[in-house]
Design a protein around this motif. Sequence first.
Motif, short mmCIF file in Angstrom:
data_model
loop_
_atom_site.label_atom_id
_atom_site.label_comp_id
_atom_site.label_asym_id
_atom_site.label_seq_id
_atom_site.Cartn_x
_atom_site.Cartn_y
_atom_site.Cartn_z
N TRP A 109 0.84 -1.21 0.00
CA TRP A 109 0.00 0.00 0.00
C TRP A 109 0.87 1.25 0.00
N VAL A 110 1.93 1.25 0.82
CA VAL A 110 2.84 2.39 0.89
C VAL A 110 3.48 2.64 -0.47
N VAL A 111 3.95 1.59 -1.12
CA VAL A 111 4.60 1.74 -2.42
C VAL A 111 3.60 2.20 -3.47
N SER A 112 2.42 1.61 -3.48
CA SER A 112 1.40 1.96 -4.48
C SER A 112 0.91 3.39 -4.32
N ASN A 113 0.75 3.84 -3.07
CA ASN A 113 0.21 5.17 -2.81
C ASN A 113 1.28 6.24 -2.65
N ARG A 114 2.52 5.81 -2.67
CA ARG A 114 3.65 6.75 -2.64
C ARG A 114 3.63 7.65 -1.41
N LYS A 115 3.22 7.12 -0.27
CA LYS A 115 3.21 7.93 0.96
C LYS A 115 3.40 7.03 2.18
N PRO A 116 3.92 7.61 3.27
CA PRO A 116 4.17 6.81 4.47
C PRO A 116 2.88 6.41 5.18
N LEU A 117 3.02 5.43 6.06
CA LEU A 117 1.88 4.95 6.83
C LEU A 117 2.34 4.61 8.24
N LEU A 118 1.60 5.10 9.23
CA LEU A 118 1.88 4.81 10.63
C LEU A 118 0.65 4.18 11.25
N MET A 119 0.80 2.98 11.79
CA MET A 119 -0.26 2.30 12.52
C MET A 119 0.24 2.07 13.94
N ARG A 120 -0.34 2.81 14.89
CA ARG A 120 0.13 2.71 16.27
C ARG A 120 -0.27 1.39 16.93
N LEU A 124 5.19 0.82 10.87
CA LEU A 124 5.57 2.08 10.23
C LEU A 124 6.27 1.77 8.92
N GLY A 125 5.82 2.40 7.84
CA GLY A 125 6.43 2.17 6.54
C GLY A 125 6.55 3.46 5.75
N VAL A 126 7.63 3.57 4.98
CA VAL A 126 7.85 4.74 4.12
C VAL A 126 8.31 4.28 2.75
N PRO A 127 7.95 5.02 1.70
CA PRO A 127 8.41 4.66 0.36
C PRO A 127 9.86 5.07 0.15
N ILE A 128 10.55 4.34 -0.72
CA ILE A 128 11.89 4.72 -1.17
C ILE A 128 11.73 5.33 -2.56
N ALA A 129 12.16 6.57 -2.71
CA ALA A 129 11.98 7.27 -3.99
C ALA A 129 13.32 7.66 -4.58
N SER A 130 13.39 7.65 -5.89
CA SER A 130 14.56 8.10 -6.62
C SER A 130 14.09 8.78 -7.90
N ARG A 131 14.53 10.04 -8.08
CA ARG A 131 14.17 10.79 -9.28
C ARG A 131 12.66 10.78 -9.52
N ILE A 175 10.73 3.34 -5.86
CA ILE A 175 11.41 2.11 -6.25
C ILE A 175 11.30 1.03 -5.17
N GLY A 176 10.63 1.34 -4.05
CA GLY A 176 10.49 0.34 -3.01
C GLY A 176 9.97 0.96 -1.73
N GLY A 177 10.22 0.29 -0.62
CA GLY A 177 9.75 0.78 0.67
C GLY A 177 10.50 0.14 1.81
#
Length: 199
Positions: A135-146, A168-175, A179-181
Amino acid sequence: GTAAADWRPLLNPLAGELGLSISAILVVALILANRTLEAEGKHRADLTALAESHRQMRELSGLYETALATSSVLETDALLRRLYVQVSQLIQLDTFVVVLLDAESDRLNVALAMEQGKPVANFSVPLTEGGLIGWVVSNRKPLLMRDLSAESPPTAPRHVTQPARSWLGVPIASRDRVIGGVSVQSFQPNAFDDSHLRF
């Protein structure tokens, strides 16, 4: 599992491309944080503020060490393990996962998975079956679930070996492309907050 050679080309360019610029930014941040810390040590008796400054200094130092590793370590396996060591020193976590997106096949390749300090065999899943990190990779944004037991996640979680309570997850972006998370997880609720998300 997924062979390292399958996904190494996705990450190696980041070493030269991002490492030096991140290092330069973090050097400035470290200098500024150090000056702030010295000022607070001389002029403030507020121990909470001082402790927060120390925490931020440790985080910046860890980020700087990670940036140096990114600049100098060319082997992807070694780079990812160095990243895991740095993050685990700054954040109390039980599970650490790095996934890389294969855009051609629309699959997530697990480049590194660690649970309670032990490596987990790498594997590959379709992006649509990637759980929260998908979901994080597809939506290109971080997610925090406490607390996954008390909150409604945007999609069904996919666990490594044991169910997580905090995620907690964050996307890895390049240019400007994802490209991942990266995901950190804990078996305890409320292990992460907004400060970890900023980190």
